[in-house]
Design a protein around this motif. Sequence first.
Motif, short mmCIF file in Angstrom:
data_model
loop_
_atom_site.label_atom_id
_atom_site.label_comp_id
_atom_site.label_asym_id
_atom_site.label_seq_id
_atom_site.Cartn_x
_atom_site.Cartn_y
_atom_site.Cartn_z
N ILE A 88 -4.15 -1.43 -1.59
CA ILE A 88 -3.04 -2.38 -1.71
C ILE A 88 -1.72 -1.63 -1.76
N VAL A 89 -1.71 -0.55 -2.53
CA VAL A 89 -0.47 0.13 -2.83
C VAL A 89 0.00 1.04 -1.69
N SER A 90 -0.87 1.94 -1.25
CA SER A 90 -0.43 2.98 -0.32
C SER A 90 -0.28 2.47 1.12
N PRO A 91 -1.37 2.07 1.81
CA PRO A 91 -1.15 1.61 3.19
C PRO A 91 -0.51 0.23 3.30
N ALA A 92 -0.90 -0.72 2.41
CA ALA A 92 -0.43 -2.10 2.58
C ALA A 92 1.05 -2.26 2.23
N ILE A 93 1.45 -1.78 1.06
CA ILE A 93 2.86 -1.94 0.65
C ILE A 93 3.71 -0.83 1.27
N CYS A 94 3.44 0.40 0.85
CA CYS A 94 4.30 1.52 1.25
C CYS A 94 4.21 1.80 2.75
N GLY A 95 3.00 1.80 3.29
CA GLY A 95 2.83 2.03 4.72
C GLY A 95 3.54 0.99 5.56
N THR A 96 3.45 -0.26 5.13
CA THR A 96 4.11 -1.35 5.87
C THR A 96 5.62 -1.22 5.82
N VAL A 97 6.16 -0.97 4.63
CA VAL A 97 7.62 -0.87 4.48
C VAL A 97 8.17 0.28 5.32
N ILE A 98 7.50 1.43 5.27
CA ILE A 98 7.98 2.59 6.03
C ILE A 98 7.83 2.36 7.52
N ALA A 99 6.73 1.75 7.94
CA ALA A 99 6.52 1.47 9.36
C ALA A 99 7.57 0.50 9.90
N ARG A 100 7.96 -0.46 9.07
CA ARG A 100 8.93 -1.47 9.52
C ARG A 100 10.38 -1.02 9.40
N PHE A 101 10.69 -0.27 8.36
CA PHE A 101 12.10 0.00 8.07
C PHE A 101 12.46 1.48 7.94
N GLY A 102 11.45 2.35 7.92
CA GLY A 102 11.73 3.76 7.72
C GLY A 102 12.39 4.41 8.92
N THR A 103 13.03 5.55 8.67
CA THR A 103 13.61 6.33 9.77
C THR A 103 12.48 7.01 10.52
N ASP A 104 12.77 7.54 11.68
CA ASP A 104 11.76 8.28 12.44
C ASP A 104 11.20 9.43 11.61
N ALA A 105 12.08 10.11 10.89
CA ALA A 105 11.64 11.24 10.06
C ALA A 105 10.71 10.78 8.95
N GLN A 106 11.03 9.65 8.30
CA GLN A 106 10.17 9.13 7.24
C GLN A 106 8.81 8.71 7.79
N LYS A 107 8.81 8.09 8.95
CA LYS A 107 7.55 7.68 9.57
C LYS A 107 6.68 8.89 9.90
N GLN A 108 7.30 9.91 10.48
CA GLN A 108 6.56 11.13 10.84
C GLN A 108 6.01 11.82 9.61
N GLU A 109 6.79 11.81 8.53
CA GLU A 109 6.38 12.52 7.32
C GLU A 109 5.25 11.82 6.59
N TRP A 110 5.28 10.48 6.55
CA TRP A 110 4.37 9.75 5.67
C TRP A 110 3.23 9.01 6.35
N LEU A 111 3.48 8.37 7.47
CA LEU A 111 2.46 7.47 8.04
C LEU A 111 1.17 8.17 8.46
N PRO A 112 1.22 9.32 9.13
CA PRO A 112 -0.06 9.97 9.49
C PRO A 112 -0.91 10.31 8.27
N GLY A 113 -0.28 10.79 7.20
CA GLY A 113 -1.01 11.13 5.98
C GLY A 113 -1.56 9.91 5.27
N ILE A 114 -0.80 8.81 5.26
CA ILE A 114 -1.29 7.56 4.66
C ILE A 114 -2.48 7.06 5.47
N ALA A 115 -2.40 7.18 6.79
CA ALA A 115 -3.47 6.70 7.66
C ALA A 115 -4.76 7.50 7.51
N ASP A 116 -4.64 8.83 7.39
CA ASP A 116 -5.87 9.64 7.32
C ASP A 116 -6.28 9.96 5.88
#
Length: 386
Positions: A88-116
């Motif tokens: 609920i916390v990591s991919p659903a809330i944080c992953g969603t917010v960063i994917a929708r509103f994060g900068t390219d740098a934030q997406k690159q830094e966080w989304l791959p790690g949240i996904a794997d």
Amino acid sequence: MPPVIESEEHKALRTAVAALGTRYGREYMTKVTAENRHTDELWADAAKLGYLGANIPETYGGGGGGIAELSIVLEELGAAGCPLLMLIVSPAICGTVIARFGTDAQKQEWLPGIADGTRTMAFGITEPDAGSNSHRITTTARKDGPDWLLTGRKVFISGVDIADAVLIVGRTEDSRTGKLKPCLFIVPRDAEGFSRRRIDMDIESPEKQFELTLDDVRLPAEALVGDEDAGLLQLFAGLNPERIMTAAFAIGIGRYALATAVRYAKERTVWKAPIGAHQAVAHPLAQAHIDLELARLMTQKAAALYDAGDDIGAGEAANMAKYAAGEACVKAVDQAVHTLGGNGLTREFGLASLITVARVARIAPVSREMILNYVSHQTLGLPKSY
């Protein structure tokens, strides 16, 4: 809007996740909790199979799905007796917010790690003196040159001990109006001035709860997620998935309890027939099943609306889904324990600990009373008392 009946892809996902959940089950969760460990093995296996990143864009190593897919993952793990709260916390809330509103740098830094599954992020919104009133949040962020300084407290924040960072909801002053507006910041766990204290909870769970203190935590400009002026939109981009996923969490737990009770009622014989043959036992279990199925339908609707980009429609449906699922879960667990009688309170059957876990779905992330307020005001147009 997709059909009410699930697609073949979603059915296949349910079957696959259920198989993983069955390999672990309730005994695994009980063991991990008793040993004061985290669900590292299940988390890693779910990551390998692509379940943790089901809602993360494919560009960043995710499954390219949405909250609909991620909620299926959580529900099926719950139905197997091993729900992962951090989904609920990591991919659903944080992953969603960063994917929708994060900068390219934030997406690159966080989304791959949240996904794997190699990185996790906690979410901090609740405060000691604010409760359900997010407008009373006092954690403030003020500019200091190019940096931000965050000061405040958060409470009942899940999984901070295993998170690489916390997505903190603070408030900044609008230079035009002087009013405070919500903003989201990524705060690394080792940031100077950022401390945590574990809250001693009377609930059995591998995920621990913490109180956080931010004492002039200095953050660079790039720690801000999204537009400084679009705080509410960004905040609810995370809160709606949270409600949908909490509903899935509750439905899964309710299904696990109900399945346990049904198996018992088929086998347990006190008089001439199994106790499940008696309507006083059978009918409440049937009612619990109906309530869970109805809650699941609303959860599916909420997820479909959210994934289609209808934030307003999703907000209403997500609140209703969370309310319905919380009520259905509590009733299903209560009836399951009652069906087993004394056995329902033993560790062998693993139901007694679910009494308090089920209650969480009624309380968090927003109480059922506040959901009724929302429906009263937003849906029915009734006047506010506050």
